[in-house]
Design a protein around this motif. Structure first.
Motif, PDB file in Angstrom:
ATOM      1  N   PHE A 120      11.818  -3.365   3.569  1.00  0.00           N
ATOM      2  CA  PHE A 120      10.948  -2.210   3.745  1.00  0.00           C
ATOM      3  C   PHE A 120       9.906  -2.097   2.631  1.00  0.00           C
ATOM      4  O   PHE A 120       8.716  -1.934   2.890  1.00  0.00           O
ATOM      5  CB  PHE A 120      11.749  -0.912   3.829  1.00  0.00           C
ATOM      6  N   PHE A 121      10.353  -2.189   1.390  1.00  0.00           N
ATOM      7  CA  PHE A 121       9.423  -1.953   0.285  1.00  0.00           C
ATOM      8  C   PHE A 121       8.468  -3.122   0.059  1.00  0.00           C
ATOM      9  O   PHE A 121       7.312  -2.925  -0.284  1.00  0.00           O
ATOM     10  CB  PHE A 121      10.192  -1.670  -1.001  1.00  0.00           C
ATOM     11  N   TYR A 122       8.969  -4.355   0.221  1.00  0.00           N
ATOM     12  CA  TYR A 122       8.145  -5.504  -0.147  1.00  0.00           C
ATOM     13  C   TYR A 122       7.354  -6.071   1.027  1.00  0.00           C
ATOM     14  O   TYR A 122       6.290  -6.629   0.844  1.00  0.00           O
ATOM     15  CB  TYR A 122       9.007  -6.635  -0.722  1.00  0.00           C
ATOM     16  N   LEU A 123       7.929  -5.962   2.231  1.00  0.00           N
ATOM     17  CA  LEU A 123       7.280  -6.627   3.375  1.00  0.00           C
ATOM     18  C   LEU A 123       6.591  -5.656   4.318  1.00  0.00           C
ATOM     19  O   LEU A 123       5.450  -5.856   4.711  1.00  0.00           O
ATOM     20  CB  LEU A 123       8.312  -7.433   4.174  1.00  0.00           C
ATOM     21  N   ALA A 124       7.308  -4.611   4.712  1.00  0.00           N
ATOM     22  CA  ALA A 124       6.772  -3.709   5.731  1.00  0.00           C
ATOM     23  C   ALA A 124       5.808  -2.680   5.148  1.00  0.00           C
ATOM     24  O   ALA A 124       4.821  -2.322   5.794  1.00  0.00           O
ATOM     25  CB  ALA A 124       7.929  -3.000   6.446  1.00  0.00           C
ATOM     26  N   LEU A 165       1.300   1.273   4.682  1.00  0.00           N
ATOM     27  CA  LEU A 165       0.472   2.015   3.726  1.00  0.00           C
ATOM     28  C   LEU A 165      -1.009   1.704   3.876  1.00  0.00           C
ATOM     29  O   LEU A 165      -1.858   2.584   3.728  1.00  0.00           O
ATOM     30  CB  LEU A 165       0.902   1.687   2.295  1.00  0.00           C
ATOM     31  N   PHE A 166      -1.326   0.442   4.153  1.00  0.00           N
ATOM     32  CA  PHE A 166      -2.734   0.039   4.139  1.00  0.00           C
ATOM     33  C   PHE A 166      -3.296  -0.244   5.526  1.00  0.00           C
ATOM     34  O   PHE A 166      -4.499  -0.431   5.676  1.00  0.00           O
ATOM     35  CB  PHE A 166      -2.917  -1.202   3.248  1.00  0.00           C
ATOM     36  N   GLY A 167      -2.410  -0.342   6.525  1.00  0.00           N
ATOM     37  CA  GLY A 167      -2.880  -0.602   7.882  1.00  0.00           C
ATOM     38  C   GLY A 167      -2.984  -2.087   8.169  1.00  0.00           C
ATOM     39  O   GLY A 167      -3.220  -2.889   7.268  1.00  0.00           O
ATOM     40  N   VAL A 168      -2.810  -2.422   9.433  1.00  0.00           N
ATOM     41  CA  VAL A 168      -2.768  -3.837   9.791  1.00  0.00           C
ATOM     42  C   VAL A 168      -4.134  -4.498   9.711  1.00  0.00           C
ATOM     43  O   VAL A 168      -4.233  -5.721   9.702  1.00  0.00           O
ATOM     44  CB  VAL A 168      -2.171  -4.031  11.203  1.00  0.00           C
ATOM     45  N   ASP A 169      -5.196  -3.698   9.666  1.00  0.00           N
ATOM     46  CA  ASP A 169      -6.522  -4.290   9.565  1.00  0.00           C
ATOM     47  C   ASP A 169      -7.013  -4.393   8.123  1.00  0.00           C
ATOM     48  O   ASP A 169      -8.141  -4.816   7.880  1.00  0.00           O
ATOM     49  CB  ASP A 169      -7.537  -3.462  10.371  1.00  0.00           C
ATOM     50  N   ALA A 170      -6.168  -3.999   7.196  1.00  0.00           N
ATOM     51  CA  ALA A 170      -6.575  -4.066   5.789  1.00  0.00           C
ATOM     52  C   ALA A 170      -6.809  -5.520   5.392  1.00  0.00           C
ATOM     53  O   ALA A 170      -6.206  -6.428   5.969  1.00  0.00           O
ATOM     54  CB  ALA A 170      -5.485  -3.463   4.910  1.00  0.00           C
ATOM     55  N   ALA A 200      -6.618  -9.089   3.536  1.00  0.00           N
ATOM     56  CA  ALA A 200      -5.415  -9.832   3.163  1.00  0.00           C
ATOM     57  C   ALA A 200      -4.954  -9.509   1.753  1.00  0.00           C
ATOM     58  O   ALA A 200      -3.757  -9.404   1.473  1.00  0.00           O
ATOM     59  CB  ALA A 200      -5.673 -11.328   3.304  1.00  0.00           C
ATOM     60  N   GLU A 201      -5.909  -9.316   0.829  1.00  0.00           N
ATOM     61  CA  GLU A 201      -5.520  -9.072  -0.562  1.00  0.00           C
ATOM     62  C   GLU A 201      -4.863  -7.706  -0.755  1.00  0.00           C
ATOM     63  O   GLU A 201      -4.291  -7.422  -1.802  1.00  0.00           O
ATOM     64  CB  GLU A 201      -6.710  -9.240  -1.505  1.00  0.00           C
ATOM     65  N   LYS A 202      -4.919  -6.859   0.271  1.00  0.00           N
ATOM     66  CA  LYS A 202      -4.281  -5.544   0.208  1.00  0.00           C
ATOM     67  C   LYS A 202      -2.875  -5.562   0.796  1.00  0.00           C
ATOM     68  O   LYS A 202      -2.061  -4.688   0.525  1.00  0.00           O
ATOM     69  CB  LYS A 202      -5.121  -4.530   1.010  1.00  0.00           C
ATOM     70  N   ARG A 203      -2.611  -6.514   1.666  1.00  0.00           N
ATOM     71  CA  ARG A 203      -1.367  -6.473   2.424  1.00  0.00           C
ATOM     72  C   ARG A 203      -0.239  -7.203   1.700  1.00  0.00           C
ATOM     73  O   ARG A 203       0.316  -8.171   2.179  1.00  0.00           O
ATOM     74  CB  ARG A 203      -1.577  -7.106   3.804  1.00  0.00           C
ATOM     75  N   ASN A 204       0.099  -6.742   0.538  1.00  0.00           N
ATOM     76  CA  ASN A 204       1.155  -7.389  -0.223  1.00  0.00           C
ATOM     77  C   ASN A 204       1.717  -6.422  -1.245  1.00  0.00           C
ATOM     78  O   ASN A 204       1.157  -5.356  -1.510  1.00  0.00           O
ATOM     79  CB  ASN A 204       0.629  -8.646  -0.916  1.00  0.00           C
ATOM     80  N   VAL A 205       2.824  -6.801  -1.826  1.00  0.00           N
ATOM     81  CA  VAL A 205       3.549  -5.900  -2.706  1.00  0.00           C
ATOM     82  C   VAL A 205       2.807  -5.629  -4.018  1.00  0.00           C
ATOM     83  O   VAL A 205       2.989  -4.586  -4.640  1.00  0.00           O
ATOM     84  CB  VAL A 205       4.975  -6.441  -2.959  1.00  0.00           C
ATOM     85  N   VAL A 206       1.955  -6.562  -4.426  1.00  0.00           N
ATOM     86  CA  VAL A 206       1.168  -6.328  -5.642  1.00  0.00           C
ATOM     87  C   VAL A 206       0.247  -5.127  -5.431  1.00  0.00           C
ATOM     88  O   VAL A 206       0.126  -4.254  -6.302  1.00  0.00           O
ATOM     89  CB  VAL A 206       0.350  -7.579  -6.024  1.00  0.00           C
ATOM     90  N   ALA A 207      -0.346  -5.067  -4.253  1.00  0.00           N
ATOM     91  CA  ALA A 207      -1.221  -3.928  -3.945  1.00  0.00           C
ATOM     92  C   ALA A 207      -0.419  -2.635  -3.859  1.00  0.00           C
ATOM     93  O   ALA A 207      -0.897  -1.571  -4.274  1.00  0.00           O
ATOM     94  CB  ALA A 207      -1.956  -4.185  -2.629  1.00  0.00           C
ATOM     95  N   VAL A 208       0.812  -2.711  -3.333  1.00  0.00           N
ATOM     96  CA  VAL A 208       1.674  -1.519  -3.295  1.00  0.00           C
ATOM     97  C   VAL A 208       1.949  -1.041  -4.721  1.00  0.00           C
ATOM     98  O   VAL A 208       1.878   0.158  -5.022  1.00  0.00           O
ATOM     99  CB  VAL A 208       3.005  -1.819  -2.567  1.00  0.00           C
ATOM    100  N   ALA A 251      -1.148   0.656  -6.010  1.00  0.00           N
ATOM    101  CA  ALA A 251      -1.544   1.893  -5.324  1.00  0.00           C
ATOM    102  C   ALA A 251      -0.480   2.980  -5.408  1.00  0.00           C
ATOM    103  O   ALA A 251      -0.800   4.167  -5.389  1.00  0.00           O
ATOM    104  CB  ALA A 251      -1.850   1.591  -3.855  1.00  0.00           C
ATOM    105  N   ASN A 252       0.769   2.590  -5.449  1.00  0.00           N
ATOM    106  CA  ASN A 252       1.853   3.572  -5.421  1.00  0.00           C
ATOM    107  C   ASN A 252       2.986   3.098  -6.335  1.00  0.00           C
ATOM    108  O   ASN A 252       4.000   2.564  -5.887  1.00  0.00           O
ATOM    109  CB  ASN A 252       2.363   3.756  -3.982  1.00  0.00           C
TER     110      ASN A 252
END
Lengths: 163, 483
Positions: free
Chosen positions: B112-116, B121-126, B128-136, B139-140
């Motif tokens: 949940f925290f690392y993959l989903a 949080l960022f949406g499926v159209d975000a 690629a550089e946003k769709r990962n745990v580093v961005a989480v 951001a949060n």
């Protein structure tokens, strides 16, 4: 380079790999050898892959050496290089890079240790225990070099790279 | 011209997979496949080894779920020494269950925290550089630290009962090899050294509040995305309660009608067959009586919620009732509700761990039992990703002569293919082009099943993301690589 007293320093060897997948066991095997060598300042931990929580774990140490197998071939059979924090990421959660783990340490916990990557060249990644002959030779070279680094350098200074 | 889009490997799933989407000359999806290219014959590899090595060797299957393989193999090996689950000592059963729920807790937290969460949080159209745990993490920060702390808690449980976070060995034939002390127990209760189990329960409830709020704001996406009818398979107790370690196998169809009526796990071969496909190494299990086309089932958190009558811990049961009330359905067939179901199971796991930690039987010394040796052993558990089967047969010397593994991801093979088809038909078809966001939606659909594709061989330098576009003649006309 950083100087530090022996008594103060806590070093972590984070051995990454899988001994059930041929030469992917190189990182762990190096961990075994270092653990048997009796360096009291060095703790050895094993991982299949680096995970995000390792960002928290490594904050307990002054220095970290990530050891892993690599497909990349190197004349020496291994490479030892400084690990620089980077906010890069892997597409697979189960394989955070050492650079990312270091970056997350600072981002989430406000600190990170000095770190190096020791990558040992491997050749066979199929199911089965045991290293290929060439990988075994590379392991011995890497172990010899790391012993030297730990014995004569890391207590006072650590080189940026060993090639 | 027919085009073929290849995504290889699929990102942020555990291991290698590949998706190909075939378009016709009008840009309409002609067909799609989720290929598994990683499974490498472990069943054959283990033959000839003594049976007592199995619970240790199978841990090498995977770096993410070694505990699940260890426990499923252990249950099978128990039978080879004449011990069925009911005859295991109470202390051994509790210790194995504690390890199992520690694994469930940490594995679900990882997913949940690392993959989903990047997708949510960022949406499926975000980008690629946003769709990962580093961005989480950027951001949060609080969410990221909670995720890390929860996963660590589960791993600490595993370490306490098995000695190590990975490659720990708890189970031996007929029991366990290690006792558990009150000091070890207090470590998880008092909150002095790590966050306590009560905090884990509190945070788990907070995550369920999060997904409920998310659903209120994004109900169309959660309800409709990759939704399709299917059967659901899971384990239940004799009273119909959700069960993860040992119980009966139950399946229902997409409307909730029973298709497998609480059978003994020892009888699985009488009810299941496995089909093969030319384009994938992974098999396709299905119920014999319903046939290949209608007999396949989803497994995992959503399926378990769908098949059980209730959850035997109060807070998770309340969350299940809210889940059912919210969706208004007896059986939920929406892929994205797997995330909600997974969070309910995180809460359930925390509640169970607390129950076990407070049980005085945990500190007993009756660890190993023996019976009359047998030649066949079957161990089935509910692993984090779903129903996991280990089946071994041995010769008179105790050497393994046959091994059959049906891993959770294998059960979900058809489901993941259907999820990919849904995205291909609803998102990519007739658009005339394929964007990064579209490709990510394929991955989002697969990721909801948390697939584990026998992953543990990734050394440095492997694992790029590659998209290839082929003409109908097989010519490469476009490619995209992410590194």
């Amino acid at each position: 380079m950083k100087e530090q007293e022996t008594e103060d320093i806590k070093i972590l060897l984070l051995a990454i790999g899988n001994s059930g997948r041929g030469d992917d066991g190189l990182g762990w095997k190096l961990g075994d050898l270092i653990a048997e060598s009796g360096f009291k300042e060095v703790s050895v931990e094993y991982r299949y892959q680096l995970q995000v929580e390792d960002a928290q774990f490594i904050t307990h140490y002054d220095a970290v050496i990530f050891s892993d197998a690599t497909e990349q071939q190197n004349e020496k059979g291994f490479s030892f290089s400084k690990c620089i924090p980077a906010n890069t990421y892997y597409y697979s959660s189960h394989r955070q890079s050492p650079e990312t783990v270091l970056y997350l340490s600072n981002e989430l916990y406000g600190k990170f240790p000095e770190a190096w990557i020791l990558a040992i060249s491997g050749y066979n990644w199929e199911l089965g225990e045991g290293l290929s002959e060439h990988a075994e030779q590379n392991l011995n070279k890497a172990f010899f070099a790391l012993q030297g680094i730990l014995e004569s350098h890391i207590r006072t200074t650590v080189p940026e790279t060993v090639e | 011209m027919t085009q073929k889009i290849t995504i290889d490997p699929v990102t942020r799933v555990e291991g290698h997979g590949r998706v190909t989407i075939h378009l016709d000359e009008y840009g309409q999806v002609k067909d799609s496949f989720f290929h598994i290219v990683e499974f490498r014959g472990f069943e054959r590899f283990i033959q000839g080894h003594p049976y007592w090595e199995a619970p240790v060797l199978v841990q090498r299957l995977c770096g993410i779920c070694p505990v699940s393989h260890h426990l499923a193999a252990a249950k099978a090996i128990d039978q080879l020494v004449g011990i069925d689950p009911e005859n295991l000592s109470p202390t051994a059963t509790l210790l194995r269950r504690l390890m199992h729920f520690g694994q469930m807790f940490q594995s679900h937290a990882l997913h949940f925290f690392y993959l989903a969460s990047p997708d949510l949080l960022f949406g499926v159209d975000a980008p690629a550089e946003k769709r990962n745990v580093v961005a989480v993490a950027e951001a949060n920060r609080d969410l990221a630290i909670k995720g890390i702390t929860m996963r660590k808690f589960g791993q600490e449980i595993i370490k306490a009962v098995a000695g190590k976070k990975i490659h720990g060995i708890l189970a031996v034939p007929g029991g366990v090899h290690k006792t558990f002390s009150q000091e070890e127990r207090d470590y998880f209760l008092d909150g002095k050294n790590i966050e306590s189990i009560d905090t884990m329960i509190e945070w788990s409830m907070g995550m369920i509040d999060f997904i409920k709020s998310y659903h209120e704001a994004n109900h169309k996406f959660l309800d409709e995305f990759a939704s399709f009818p299917s059967g659901h398979l899971g384990m239940v107790r004799s009273d119909g309660a959700m069960e993860m370690y040992h119980g009966k196998l139950r399946a229902v169809d997409f409307e909730g009608n029973c298709t497998l009526d609480d059978i003994s796990t020892d009888e699985y071969q009488e009810y299941f067959l496995e089909a093969v496909a030319q384009w994938s190494y992974m098999k396709f299990p299905y119920l014999k009586n319903l046939g290949r086309d209608k007999g396949w089932n989803r497994v995992g958190p959503l399926a378990r919620i769908n098949v059980c009558d209730y959850i035997p811990t109060p807070l998770a049961e309340k969350a299940r009732q809210d889940f059912i009330a919210f969706t208004g359905k007896k059986v939920n067939n929406s892929t994205m509700f797997s995330h909600w179901a997974r969070l309910i199971e995180i809460l359930h796991s925390a509640e169970i761990m607390r129950e076990i930690l407070l049980d005085p039987e945990l500190f007993g010394n009756d660890l190993v039992r023996k019976g009359e040796p047998r030649y066949k052993g079957i161990g089935i558990i509910e692993a984090p990703r779903g129903t996991l089967t280990h089946h071994y047969e041995v010769d008179e010397k105790g050497m393994i002569t046959k091994c059959n593994l049906i891993v959770s991801t294998t059960h979900n093979n058809d489901a993941m293919n259907n999820a990919v088809k849904w995205v291909a038909n609803n998102v990519i078809s007739r658009k005339g082009h394929v964007t990064d966001g579209m490709l990510n939606q394929v991955e989002v659909a697969i990721r909801a099943y948390d697939p584990c594709l026998s992953c543990a061989t990734q050394a440095l330098g492997k694992m790029p993301l590659k998209a290839e576009l082929y003409s109908h003649k097989g010519e490469l006309i476009d490619e995209r690589t992410r590194n």
